[in-house]
Write a protein that holds these residues in place. Structure first.
Motif, short mmCIF file in Angstrom:
data_model
loop_
_atom_site.label_atom_id
_atom_site.label_comp_id
_atom_site.label_asym_id
_atom_site.label_seq_id
_atom_site.Cartn_x
_atom_site.Cartn_y
_atom_site.Cartn_z
N PHE A 190 6.62 14.16 -4.60
CA PHE A 190 6.04 12.84 -4.35
C PHE A 190 5.10 12.46 -5.48
O PHE A 190 4.23 13.24 -5.88
CB PHE A 190 5.25 12.83 -3.04
N ILE A 248 11.10 7.91 3.90
CA ILE A 248 10.62 9.22 3.44
C ILE A 248 10.77 10.25 4.54
O ILE A 248 11.25 11.37 4.31
CB ILE A 248 9.16 9.12 2.95
N PRO A 307 3.29 5.86 1.52
CA PRO A 307 4.56 5.18 1.25
C PRO A 307 4.30 3.79 0.71
O PRO A 307 3.16 3.31 0.70
CB PRO A 307 5.23 5.14 2.64
N LEU A 341 14.12 8.31 -4.04
CA LEU A 341 13.59 7.10 -3.42
C LEU A 341 12.59 6.45 -4.36
O LEU A 341 11.55 7.03 -4.69
CB LEU A 341 12.89 7.43 -2.10
N ARG A 380 7.75 4.46 4.69
CA ARG A 380 7.36 5.57 5.56
C ARG A 380 8.58 6.08 6.33
O ARG A 380 8.82 7.29 6.41
CB ARG A 380 6.28 5.10 6.53
N SER A 431 14.36 11.13 4.93
CA SER A 431 14.83 11.98 3.83
C SER A 431 14.33 13.41 3.98
O SER A 431 15.03 14.36 3.62
CB SER A 431 14.39 11.39 2.49
N CYS A 461 10.40 11.33 -4.52
CA CYS A 461 9.85 10.03 -4.16
C CYS A 461 8.88 9.55 -5.24
O CYS A 461 7.93 10.27 -5.58
CB CYS A 461 9.11 10.09 -2.83
N PRO A 512 11.11 3.78 -0.87
CA PRO A 512 10.21 4.82 -0.34
C PRO A 512 9.25 4.30 0.74
O PRO A 512 8.03 4.39 0.61
CB PRO A 512 9.46 5.29 -1.58
#
Length: 377
Positions: free
Chosen positions: A187, A166, A211, A150, A163, A169, A111, A161
């Protein structure tokens, strides 16, 4: 740099125009019970004072970190439109990966959040994701088709990406995990300290990641990351989380934190029973950009005309240059590079304007010999 700015009405402070104090109105965030979050003053130096009127002020210091005072969001969003096997409807723009037609025992979710054109946007997050993807494919033999990426550069909604995406995923990453699986969660973005409403944090704050839609949908807290990413890990499964964000030291709420100075594992202090933070028999290891009280930085000096997260760049560089390195040597080499930055008198000091005050932190669900164990993912 990680210029973290929340929109409108900037005033320069005395720090050579680099820091800014900004007036912001945060939107109301509702959890699944319809209860509005608390709002208050926010200051990146750590001062948090509630005012109840929805106005916040943020002191910004070229960092990948925001300090936000609120009750953690616990709403359970609907899942996105990716199916349970991770099959996505297209080839994403960033890589050929993110689709999965057959099960892989090596899977990764990467991410990178830039936060669009808002004043607290980041420039290096997508570069960080590309760097991590190349490391996984070239050094650790992850199939491209087993890496889900993402970023805001993706065209399809389920690869942005948010919330919701994520968390979906993460569910894809750990779903049906089996012995022998090696999983990676990465991240790159902003990190927040969130007021602890359930009183399970000794310091009174949850660590969290932001996010792209965190101002409306909320952050993802350490409690949520532990329950969704750590707890499902079955015996024989290993997860590595690499988190390049501020205030991220114990963002997975793992049981043990490695004290590099004393060369020992120390048990993380929580007000809840340790069993609630355990895996289901697997191993979770987290490498964070900095301690919970520190900020994380970006730099444009590592690669010409590119911005990179300091942790991500030093981590990938060290792994590439030193195959077979141990966990302890990895930490030592990254710390040595940071000390070189702080000791130098070149352009890096002109860019940072201050020391890079971040110490990469290692945490784990189990103790292991960091001096003898080879780093592998």
């Amino acid at each position: 740099m990680k210029n973290t700015v929340l929109n409108s009405e900037a005033e320069h402070d005395e720090d050579n125009g680099i820091s800014e104090t900004l007036g912001v109105t945060l939107q109301s965030v509702l959890d699944d019970r319809g209860k509005q979050i608390n709002k208050g003053f926010v200051n990146l130096t750590g001062n948090v004072v509630g005012n109840g009127n929805g106005s916040v002020y943020v002191m910004v210091h070229n960092v990948r970190n925001i300090y936000y005072h609120c009750q953690p969001i616990v709403k359970h969003d609907q899942l996105n439109n990716a199916n349970k096997n991770g099959i996505l409807p297209r080839k994403p723009s960033l890589t050929e990966g993110s689709s999965l037609s057959t099960r892989c025992n090596k899977r990764a979710v990467l991410c990178g959040v830039t936060y669009g054109k808002r004043k607290f946007s980041l420039k290096g997050s997508v570069n960080d994701v590309v760097n991590m993807k190349e490391l996984l494919v070239n050094n650790f033999k992850y199939p491209i088709g087993c890496i889900r990426i993402l970023t805001e550069e993706e065209k399809y909604p389920n690869l942005i990406p948010t919330r919701q995406n994520i968390l979906k995923s993460i569910e894809w990453l750990v779903n049906d995990c089996k012995a022998g699986d090696s999983l990676v969660f990465y991240f790159s973005g902003h990190g927040l300290n969130v007021a602890d409403s359930n009183r399970d944090e000794i310091d009174g704050f949850h660590e969290s990641i932001c996010p792209v839609d965190f101002t409306t949908e909320g952050m993802i807290t350490d409690d949520e990351l532990n329950s969704t990413l750590v707890r499902p890990l079955k015996k024989g499964v290993t997860l590595h989380a690499i988190v390049d964000a501020g205030r991220s030291g114990t963002v997975l709420d793992l049981t043990y934190v490695y004290n590099k100075k004393r060369d020992i594992w120390e048990q993380e202090n929580h007000n809840t029973t340790t069993s609630k933070k355990c895996t289901s028999g697997g191993v979770a290891i987290c490498l964070s950009a900095c301690e919970d009280s520190q900020i994380a930085s970006d730099s444009t000096t590592f690669v010409q005309n590119k911005t990179n997260g300091v942790l991500t760049y030093l981590f990938t560089k060290t792994i590439r240059e030193c195959p077979g390195i141990t966990y302890r040597s990895l930490l030592n080499m990254m710390r040595s590079e940071i000390e070189k930055i702080n000791a130098s008198n070149n352009i890096m000091k002109l860019i940072f304007q201050r020391k890079v005050a971040q110490d990469p932190l290692l945490s784990s669900s189990e103790k292991f010999d960091v001096s003898a164990t080879i780093f592998t993912m």
